[in-house]
Design a protein around this motif. Structure first.
Motif, PDB file in Angstrom:
ATOM      1  N   GLU A  90     -62.204  19.552  15.113  1.00  0.00           N
ATOM      2  CA  GLU A  90     -60.973  18.768  15.120  1.00  0.00           C
ATOM      3  C   GLU A  90     -59.835  19.491  14.393  1.00  0.00           C
ATOM      4  O   GLU A  90     -58.694  19.408  14.797  1.00  0.00           O
ATOM      5  CB  GLU A  90     -61.211  17.408  14.490  1.00  0.00           C
ATOM      6  CG  GLU A  90     -62.063  16.504  15.336  1.00  0.00           C
ATOM      7  CD  GLU A  90     -62.273  15.162  14.677  1.00  0.00           C
ATOM      8  OE1 GLU A  90     -61.609  14.885  13.660  1.00  0.00           O
ATOM      9  OE2 GLU A  90     -63.089  14.394  15.182  1.00  0.00           O
ATOM     10  N   GLU A  91     -60.154  20.173  13.305  1.00  0.00           N
ATOM     11  CA  GLU A  91     -59.127  20.874  12.550  1.00  0.00           C
ATOM     12  C   GLU A  91     -58.953  22.282  13.108  1.00  0.00           C
ATOM     13  O   GLU A  91     -59.913  22.985  13.351  1.00  0.00           O
ATOM     14  CB  GLU A  91     -59.517  20.957  11.073  1.00  0.00           C
ATOM     15  CG  GLU A  91     -59.543  19.619  10.387  1.00  0.00           C
ATOM     16  CD  GLU A  91     -59.829  19.779   8.904  1.00  0.00           C
ATOM     17  OE1 GLU A  91     -59.649  20.885   8.385  1.00  0.00           O
ATOM     18  OE2 GLU A  91     -60.227  18.785   8.301  1.00  0.00           O
ATOM     19  N   GLU A  92     -57.715  22.655  13.307  1.00  0.00           N
ATOM     20  CA  GLU A  92     -57.447  24.002  13.777  1.00  0.00           C
ATOM     21  C   GLU A  92     -57.314  24.930  12.581  1.00  0.00           C
ATOM     22  O   GLU A  92     -56.653  24.610  11.601  1.00  0.00           O
ATOM     23  CB  GLU A  92     -56.160  24.032  14.588  1.00  0.00           C
ATOM     24  CG  GLU A  92     -56.275  23.284  15.893  1.00  0.00           C
ATOM     25  CD  GLU A  92     -55.000  23.397  16.702  1.00  0.00           C
ATOM     26  OE1 GLU A  92     -54.204  24.330  16.449  1.00  0.00           O
ATOM     27  OE2 GLU A  92     -54.801  22.561  17.579  1.00  0.00           O
ATOM     28  N   SER A  93     -57.944  26.056  12.669  1.00  0.00           N
ATOM     29  CA  SER A  93     -57.882  27.022  11.587  1.00  0.00           C
ATOM     30  C   SER A  93     -56.620  27.864  11.734  1.00  0.00           C
ATOM     31  O   SER A  93     -56.271  28.299  12.825  1.00  0.00           O
ATOM     32  CB  SER A  93     -59.121  27.921  11.610  1.00  0.00           C
ATOM     33  OG  SER A  93     -59.045  28.855  10.570  1.00  0.00           O
ATOM     34  N   VAL A  94     -55.921  28.071  10.637  1.00  0.00           N
ATOM     35  CA  VAL A  94     -54.698  28.855  10.641  1.00  0.00           C
ATOM     36  C   VAL A  94     -55.018  30.340  10.564  1.00  0.00           C
ATOM     37  O   VAL A  94     -54.345  31.163  11.166  1.00  0.00           O
ATOM     38  CB  VAL A  94     -53.798  28.435   9.451  1.00  0.00           C
ATOM     39  CG1 VAL A  94     -52.550  29.291   9.369  1.00  0.00           C
ATOM     40  CG2 VAL A  94     -53.447  26.967   9.563  1.00  0.00           C
ATOM     41  N   CYS A  95     -56.086  30.660   9.857  1.00  0.00           N
ATOM     42  CA  CYS A  95     -56.443  32.061   9.626  1.00  0.00           C
ATOM     43  C   CYS A  95     -57.551  32.510  10.572  1.00  0.00           C
ATOM     44  O   CYS A  95     -58.314  31.691  11.079  1.00  0.00           O
ATOM     45  CB  CYS A  95     -56.930  32.238   8.193  1.00  0.00           C
ATOM     46  SG  CYS A  95     -55.662  31.886   6.971  1.00  0.00           S
ATOM     47  N   PRO A  96     -57.682  33.801  10.778  1.00  0.00           N
ATOM     48  CA  PRO A  96     -58.801  34.328  11.559  1.00  0.00           C
ATOM     49  C   PRO A  96     -60.128  34.038  10.848  1.00  0.00           C
ATOM     50  O   PRO A  96     -60.161  33.715   9.667  1.00  0.00           O
ATOM     51  CB  PRO A  96     -58.543  35.836  11.627  1.00  0.00           C
ATOM     52  CG  PRO A  96     -57.168  36.053  11.114  1.00  0.00           C
ATOM     53  CD  PRO A  96     -56.748  34.844  10.390  1.00  0.00           C
ATOM     54  N   ALA A  97     -61.222  34.211  11.556  1.00  0.00           N
ATOM     55  CA  ALA A  97     -62.539  33.839  11.034  1.00  0.00           C
ATOM     56  C   ALA A  97     -62.923  34.638   9.788  1.00  0.00           C
ATOM     57  O   ALA A  97     -63.616  34.128   8.914  1.00  0.00           O
ATOM     58  CB  ALA A  97     -63.592  34.019  12.117  1.00  0.00           C
TER      59      ALA A  97
ATOM     60  N   TYR B 123     -55.783  29.688   1.994  1.00  0.00           N
ATOM     61  CA  TYR B 123     -55.389  29.280   0.654  1.00  0.00           C
ATOM     62  C   TYR B 123     -54.183  28.367   0.791  1.00  0.00           C
ATOM     63  O   TYR B 123     -53.137  28.784   1.288  1.00  0.00           O
ATOM     64  CB  TYR B 123     -55.050  30.497  -0.208  1.00  0.00           C
ATOM     65  CG  TYR B 123     -54.508  30.124  -1.562  1.00  0.00           C
ATOM     66  CD1 TYR B 123     -55.341  29.606  -2.537  1.00  0.00           C
ATOM     67  CD2 TYR B 123     -53.161  30.263  -1.849  1.00  0.00           C
ATOM     68  CE1 TYR B 123     -54.841  29.242  -3.773  1.00  0.00           C
ATOM     69  CE2 TYR B 123     -52.646  29.901  -3.080  1.00  0.00           C
ATOM     70  CZ  TYR B 123     -53.493  29.388  -4.039  1.00  0.00           C
ATOM     71  OH  TYR B 123     -53.002  29.021  -5.252  1.00  0.00           O
ATOM     72  N   TRP B 124     -54.339  27.102   0.359  1.00  0.00           N
ATOM     73  CA  TRP B 124     -53.276  26.116   0.477  1.00  0.00           C
ATOM     74  C   TRP B 124     -52.552  25.998  -0.853  1.00  0.00           C
ATOM     75  O   TRP B 124     -53.166  25.699  -1.876  1.00  0.00           O
ATOM     76  CB  TRP B 124     -53.858  24.758   0.857  1.00  0.00           C
ATOM     77  CG  TRP B 124     -54.362  24.706   2.259  1.00  0.00           C
ATOM     78  CD1 TRP B 124     -55.511  25.250   2.738  1.00  0.00           C
ATOM     79  CD2 TRP B 124     -53.724  24.081   3.351  1.00  0.00           C
ATOM     80  NE1 TRP B 124     -55.648  25.001   4.067  1.00  0.00           N
ATOM     81  CE2 TRP B 124     -54.553  24.279   4.474  1.00  0.00           C
ATOM     82  CE3 TRP B 124     -52.544  23.380   3.504  1.00  0.00           C
ATOM     83  CZ2 TRP B 124     -54.242  23.790   5.726  1.00  0.00           C
ATOM     84  CZ3 TRP B 124     -52.238  22.886   4.757  1.00  0.00           C
ATOM     85  CH2 TRP B 124     -53.060  23.100   5.855  1.00  0.00           C
ATOM     86  N   ASP B 125     -51.257  26.193  -0.842  1.00  0.00           N
ATOM     87  CA  ASP B 125     -50.430  26.037  -2.039  1.00  0.00           C
ATOM     88  C   ASP B 125     -49.520  24.831  -1.816  1.00  0.00           C
ATOM     89  O   ASP B 125     -48.519  24.915  -1.121  1.00  0.00           O
ATOM     90  CB  ASP B 125     -49.610  27.303  -2.294  1.00  0.00           C
ATOM     91  CG  ASP B 125     -48.779  27.200  -3.555  1.00  0.00           C
ATOM     92  OD1 ASP B 125     -49.073  26.323  -4.394  1.00  0.00           O
ATOM     93  OD2 ASP B 125     -47.843  28.010  -3.708  1.00  0.00           O
ATOM     94  N   CYS B 126     -49.886  23.717  -2.432  1.00  0.00           N
ATOM     95  CA  CYS B 126     -49.152  22.469  -2.216  1.00  0.00           C
ATOM     96  C   CYS B 126     -48.399  22.035  -3.468  1.00  0.00           C
ATOM     97  O   CYS B 126     -48.172  20.857  -3.693  1.00  0.00           O
ATOM     98  CB  CYS B 126     -50.102  21.370  -1.773  1.00  0.00           C
ATOM     99  SG  CYS B 126     -50.789  21.648  -0.131  1.00  0.00           S
TER     100      CYS B 126
ATOM    101  N   CYS C 267     -53.440  33.451   4.156  1.00  0.00           N
ATOM    102  CA  CYS C 267     -54.802  33.922   4.480  1.00  0.00           C
ATOM    103  C   CYS C 267     -55.156  35.043   3.506  1.00  0.00           C
ATOM    104  O   CYS C 267     -54.386  35.969   3.296  1.00  0.00           O
ATOM    105  CB  CYS C 267     -54.858  34.438   5.901  1.00  0.00           C
ATOM    106  SG  CYS C 267     -54.450  33.187   7.118  1.00  0.00           S
ATOM    107  N   LYS C 268     -56.312  34.924   2.908  1.00  0.00           N
ATOM    108  CA  LYS C 268     -56.781  35.964   1.971  1.00  0.00           C
ATOM    109  C   LYS C 268     -58.134  36.457   2.392  1.00  0.00           C
ATOM    110  O   LYS C 268     -58.951  35.764   2.880  1.00  0.00           O
ATOM    111  CB  LYS C 268     -56.859  35.402   0.545  1.00  0.00           C
ATOM    112  CG  LYS C 268     -55.512  35.088  -0.018  1.00  0.00           C
ATOM    113  CD  LYS C 268     -55.663  34.665  -1.451  1.00  0.00           C
ATOM    114  CE  LYS C 268     -54.279  34.375  -2.055  1.00  0.00           C
ATOM    115  NZ  LYS C 268     -54.329  34.029  -3.434  1.00  0.00           N
TER     116      LYS C 268
END
Length: 83
Positions: A58-65, A70-73, A82-83
Protein backbone atom coordinates in the motif's frame (compact mmCIF):
# COMPACT_ATOMS: atom_id res chain seq x y z
CA UNK A 1 -50.05 2.37 61.55
CA UNK A 2 -51.43 -1.03 62.23
CA UNK A 3 -49.32 -4.02 63.08
CA UNK A 4 -50.26 -5.67 59.83
CA UNK A 5 -48.97 -2.73 57.77
CA UNK A 6 -45.75 -2.54 59.78
CA UNK A 7 -45.18 -6.28 59.40
CA UNK A 8 -45.74 -6.14 55.63
CA UNK A 9 -43.35 -3.18 55.35
CA UNK A 10 -40.68 -5.01 57.37
CA UNK A 11 -41.04 -8.17 55.25
CA UNK A 12 -40.85 -6.08 52.07
CA UNK A 13 -37.68 -4.35 53.25
CA UNK A 14 -36.10 -7.68 54.18
CA UNK A 15 -36.92 -9.18 50.81
CA UNK A 16 -35.72 -6.19 48.79
CA UNK A 17 -32.91 -5.03 51.07
CA UNK A 18 -30.95 -8.26 51.32
CA UNK A 19 -29.31 -9.87 48.36
CA UNK A 20 -27.72 -13.23 47.96
CA UNK A 21 -24.09 -12.79 49.03
CA UNK A 22 -22.89 -15.57 46.72
CA UNK A 23 -24.32 -13.60 43.80
CA UNK A 24 -23.67 -9.96 44.60
CA UNK A 25 -20.49 -9.94 46.69
CA UNK A 26 -17.01 -9.32 45.28
CA UNK A 27 -16.01 -12.48 43.43
CA UNK A 28 -19.62 -13.69 43.32
CA UNK A 29 -21.58 -15.05 40.36
CA UNK A 30 -22.01 -11.66 38.70
CA UNK A 31 -18.31 -10.79 38.99
CA UNK A 32 -17.27 -14.16 37.57
CA UNK A 33 -19.75 -13.86 34.68
CA UNK A 34 -18.54 -10.37 33.82
CA UNK A 35 -14.91 -11.49 33.98
CA UNK A 36 -15.69 -14.41 31.65
CA UNK A 37 -17.47 -12.12 29.16
CA UNK A 38 -14.59 -9.63 29.16
CA UNK A 39 -12.04 -12.42 28.61
CA UNK A 40 -14.05 -13.82 25.68
CA UNK A 41 -14.37 -10.36 24.14
CA UNK A 42 -10.64 -9.72 24.61
CA UNK A 43 -9.76 -13.10 23.05
CA UNK A 44 -12.02 -12.41 20.04
CA UNK A 45 -10.50 -8.96 19.55
CA UNK A 46 -6.98 -10.33 19.92
CA UNK A 47 -7.67 -13.05 17.33
CA UNK A 48 -9.05 -10.40 14.97
CA UNK A 49 -5.85 -8.35 15.26
CA UNK A 50 -3.66 -11.42 14.74
CA UNK A 51 -5.54 -12.43 11.60
CA UNK A 52 -4.98 -9.07 9.90
CA UNK A 53 -1.75 -8.97 7.94
CA UNK A 54 -0.26 -5.61 7.10
CA UNK A 55 -0.06 -4.83 3.40
CA UNK A 56 3.35 -3.43 2.60
CA UNK A 57 2.32 -2.85 -1.01
CA UNK A 58 0.00 0.00 0.00
CA UNK A 59 2.83 2.42 0.79
CA UNK A 60 4.97 3.55 -2.08
CA UNK A 61 8.66 3.64 -1.40
CA UNK A 62 10.43 6.89 -2.25
CA UNK A 63 13.90 5.38 -2.29
CA UNK A 64 15.33 2.48 -4.30
CA UNK A 65 15.45 -0.93 -2.62
CA UNK A 66 19.15 -0.70 -1.64
CA UNK A 67 18.71 2.64 0.20
CA UNK A 68 16.89 3.51 3.43
CA UNK A 69 14.39 6.34 3.78
CA UNK A 70 15.14 9.04 6.33
CA UNK A 71 12.17 11.24 7.28
CA UNK A 72 12.92 14.69 8.70
CA UNK A 73 9.67 16.10 10.06
CA UNK A 74 11.02 18.86 12.27
CA UNK A 75 9.47 21.32 9.85
CA UNK A 76 6.46 20.91 7.62
CA UNK A 77 6.31 19.46 5.02
CA UNK A 78 8.49 16.46 5.95
CA UNK A 79 11.62 15.97 3.92
CA UNK A 80 12.57 12.48 2.77
CA UNK A 81 16.14 11.64 1.96
CA UNK A 82 17.63 8.34 0.87
CA UNK A 83 20.71 7.07 2.67
Amino acid sequence: MSRHTMLMAAIGLLMLGTGCPHTYRKGGKLDRAMQKDLKERFDERNAEFESVEPDEDEEESVCPAEKVEYWDCRSLPCEVTCK
